[in-house]
Design a protein around this motif. Structure first.
Motif, short mmCIF file in Angstrom:
data_model
loop_
_atom_site.label_atom_id
_atom_site.label_comp_id
_atom_site.label_asym_id
_atom_site.label_seq_id
_atom_site.Cartn_x
_atom_site.Cartn_y
_atom_site.Cartn_z
N THR A 328 -20.67 29.80 -0.89
CA THR A 328 -21.59 30.19 -1.96
C THR A 328 -21.62 31.70 -2.08
O THR A 328 -21.54 32.42 -1.08
CB THR A 328 -23.01 29.68 -1.68
OG1 THR A 328 -23.47 30.21 -0.43
CG2 THR A 328 -23.05 28.17 -1.64
N VAL A 329 -21.72 32.18 -3.31
CA VAL A 329 -21.81 33.61 -3.59
C VAL A 329 -22.89 33.80 -4.65
O VAL A 329 -22.90 33.09 -5.66
CB VAL A 329 -20.46 34.18 -4.11
CG1 VAL A 329 -20.61 35.67 -4.40
CG2 VAL A 329 -19.36 33.94 -3.09
N GLY A 330 -23.78 34.75 -4.43
CA GLY A 330 -24.80 35.08 -5.41
C GLY A 330 -24.92 36.58 -5.59
O GLY A 330 -24.85 37.34 -4.61
N TYR A 331 -25.08 37.02 -6.82
CA TYR A 331 -25.15 38.46 -7.13
C TYR A 331 -26.22 38.69 -8.17
O TYR A 331 -26.33 37.95 -9.15
CB TYR A 331 -23.79 38.96 -7.65
CG TYR A 331 -23.82 40.40 -8.12
CD1 TYR A 331 -23.84 41.45 -7.20
CD2 TYR A 331 -23.82 40.71 -9.47
CE1 TYR A 331 -23.87 42.77 -7.63
CE2 TYR A 331 -23.84 42.03 -9.91
CZ TYR A 331 -23.86 43.05 -8.98
OH TYR A 331 -23.90 44.36 -9.40
N ARG A 332 -27.02 39.76 -7.98
CA ARG A 332 -28.07 40.14 -8.92
C ARG A 332 -28.03 41.64 -9.15
O ARG A 332 -27.74 42.40 -8.23
CB ARG A 332 -29.46 39.76 -8.39
CG ARG A 332 -29.76 38.28 -8.40
CD ARG A 332 -31.17 38.03 -7.89
NE ARG A 332 -31.53 36.63 -7.94
CZ ARG A 332 -32.07 36.03 -8.98
NH1 ARG A 332 -32.30 36.72 -10.09
NH2 ARG A 332 -32.37 34.74 -8.95
N ARG A 333 -28.33 42.05 -10.41
CA ARG A 333 -28.38 43.47 -10.73
C ARG A 333 -29.25 43.68 -11.96
O ARG A 333 -29.00 43.05 -13.01
CB ARG A 333 -26.98 44.02 -10.99
CG ARG A 333 -26.97 45.48 -11.46
CD ARG A 333 -25.58 45.97 -11.78
NE ARG A 333 -25.60 47.29 -12.39
CZ ARG A 333 -25.66 48.43 -11.73
NH1 ARG A 333 -25.68 48.39 -10.40
NH2 ARG A 333 -25.66 49.58 -12.35
N PRO A 334 -30.26 44.55 -11.89
CA PRO A 334 -30.97 44.95 -13.10
C PRO A 334 -30.15 45.97 -13.87
O PRO A 334 -29.79 47.02 -13.33
CB PRO A 334 -32.27 45.55 -12.55
CG PRO A 334 -31.93 46.01 -11.17
CD PRO A 334 -30.87 45.08 -10.67
N LEU A 335 -29.82 45.67 -15.13
CA LEU A 335 -28.97 46.56 -15.92
C LEU A 335 -29.78 47.74 -16.47
O LEU A 335 -29.33 48.89 -16.42
CB LEU A 335 -28.32 45.78 -17.06
CG LEU A 335 -27.44 44.60 -16.63
CD1 LEU A 335 -26.90 43.89 -17.85
CD2 LEU A 335 -26.31 45.07 -15.72
N THR A 336 -30.93 47.45 -17.00
CA THR A 336 -31.84 48.49 -17.51
C THR A 336 -33.25 48.09 -17.11
O THR A 336 -33.46 47.16 -16.33
CB THR A 336 -31.73 48.63 -19.04
OG1 THR A 336 -32.20 47.42 -19.66
CG2 THR A 336 -30.29 48.89 -19.47
N GLN A 337 -34.22 48.78 -17.69
CA GLN A 337 -35.60 48.45 -17.39
C GLN A 337 -35.96 47.05 -17.86
O GLN A 337 -36.82 46.39 -17.27
CB GLN A 337 -36.53 49.48 -18.04
CG GLN A 337 -38.01 49.26 -17.75
CD GLN A 337 -38.89 50.30 -18.40
OE1 GLN A 337 -38.39 51.20 -19.08
NE2 GLN A 337 -40.19 50.19 -18.22
#
Length: 421
Positions: A328-337
């Protein structure tokens, strides 16, 4: 003697003050949800001419309640809704379905050294995309194999666990665990493949430093498939360790021997065209090595988690006990506000080891990409793409492939408020 006005009459039964309600609801919050969305997906059946498009419109709601006390934390959540489905297959009709999920968690520090943690989650759905939108979830001791959904099969599943931890010293802890799970197929021929599992165990952990912790434990898991047609008992002794490489990066792993004993009820004689006659029990046992590892990294704006697991586990009812390989692989990132991005990937390779399910397997490759936006404090929108590809042999004698690709959009409104001070 006292002077001034005197009370002519008193009642010993005083009514409780209105602030009593505040004591009950103190530190309690409630959040209400309303959600609507649309999904369009294409289902392919390994070159079959019965491939089709499916459109789905959904509407639902839910409630989450959380209370935090000095020694007690609990929360309850419920989500439910209906969907309208339409298929492009000739002669098909529109139909509505009900989807429900609920969960509860309790964390209770009832003495200085003892802590009780209880969690339970339930889902009732025939939505093939429901379990694949949270792929970043890492399998746990009591839930090593995510629920296997069969598209267009009405199912209900439940997973529950209890952990009782005793803090022996500042660096040593002893944990007793218990768990249960079931998966049922409703109003379908697959109901004969309902499965149930129960587990219990204990483990000891020692913290050598702020970065390094290690320990070992024993667990026993009982699996029941097809209402007693196949039963397996899995015993495992596991050594585990975790290490904090730096403030943003950690790694953990475990390894140990497993002993699996199975009992299967199988037909004695089978004649083509006439069926099977007579049944007898077949016993078998085997040893194997189980292992797993998890890597986690989180930065200022990014979070990544990768997990691997190999062990004997529950095959979701269709396969009995299986030898499972899972990544399993999970990735998260806020791009902007206001914009958020997340993606998940999962590969599962399940091969049956029970005598009644010889040569049965289920391989799946799943992935999702989500793009969300905070429209306001109360409104949130999500656009996602989900893909599922599976190669399986569990009912028909020959292997079959099934692929599903879909694009969806959801719009959610939430209202939250504190019930007490």
């Amino acid at each position: 003697s006292s002077t001034g006005p005197q009370v002519a009459y008193t009642n010993s039964e005083q009514l409780p003050p209105l602030s009593l309600l505040n004591e009950v609801t103190a530190n309690t919050g409630i959040k209400l949800f309303m959600t609507t969305g649309a999904l369009m997906d294409y289902v392919s059946r390994g070159g079959s001419s019965r491939n089709y498009w499916q459109t789905r419109d959904t509407i639902g709601g839910g409630v989450h309640i959380t209370q935090i006390r000095p020694t007690l934390l609990w929360n309850f959540r419920y989500n439910g809704g209906v969907s309208l489905d339409a298929l492009s297959l000739p002669g098909s009709r529109n139909y509505t379905t009900l989807n429900q999920s609920a969960g509860a968690d309790i964390l209770w520090q009832f003495t200085k050294r003892w802590q009780l943690a209880v969690t339970d989650s339930y889902v009732y759905s025939n939505d093939p995309f429901e379990p694949y939108l949270t792929l970043e979830r890492v399998p746990t001791f009591n839930d090593p194999n995510p629920v296997i959904y069969i598209p267009q099969a009405l199912t209900e599943a439940n997973v529950g666990s209890v952990n009782l931890t005793y803090q022996m010293t500042q660096s040593d802890s002893l944990t007793f665990t218990g768990g249960e799970s079931f998966q049922r197929y409703i109003n379908t021929a697959l109901a004969a493949n309902n499965s149930y599992s129960y587990s219990a165990g204990s483990d000891y952990q020692h913290e050598f430093s702020a970065r390094l912790a290690a320990g070992g434990g024993y667990s026993f898991t009982a699996l029941d498939f097809g209402h007693g047609l196949s039963r397996s008992g899995i015993q495992a002794i596991t050594m585990f360790a975790s290490y904090q490489l730096n403030p943003n990066m950690s790694v953990s792993g475990w390894v140990g021997p497993e002993y699996t004993a199975s009992k299967d009820i199988v037909p004695t004689f089978c004649f083509p065209g006439f069926g099977c006659f007579g049944y007898h029990a077949v016993h078998q046992a085997e040893w194997n090595i189980a292992e797993g590892a998890t890597f986690g990294w989180s930065g200022t704006r990014n979070a990544l988690r990768v997990g691997f697991r190999h062990q004997v586990s529950n095959g979701g009812g269709l396969l009995g006990a299986v030898r499972l390989y899972q990544v399993t692989v999970g990735y998260r990132r806020p791009l902007t506000q206001h914009w958020n991005f997340s993606a998940g990937f999962s590969y599962n390779d399940s091969v049956s080891i029970t005598h009644s399910s010889t040569n049965r397997f289920y391989n799946t490759l799943q992935g999702t990409v989500n793009l969300g936006r905070n429209i306001s404090q109360a409104w949130y929108a999500t656009v996602y793409y989900a893909s599922i590809y599976s190669n399986q042999r569990y009912i028909l004698p020959q292997a079959s492939a099934l692929g599903t690709n879909g694009v969806g959009i959801t719009l959610q409104y939430s209202w939250g408020h504190s019930l007490g001070r």
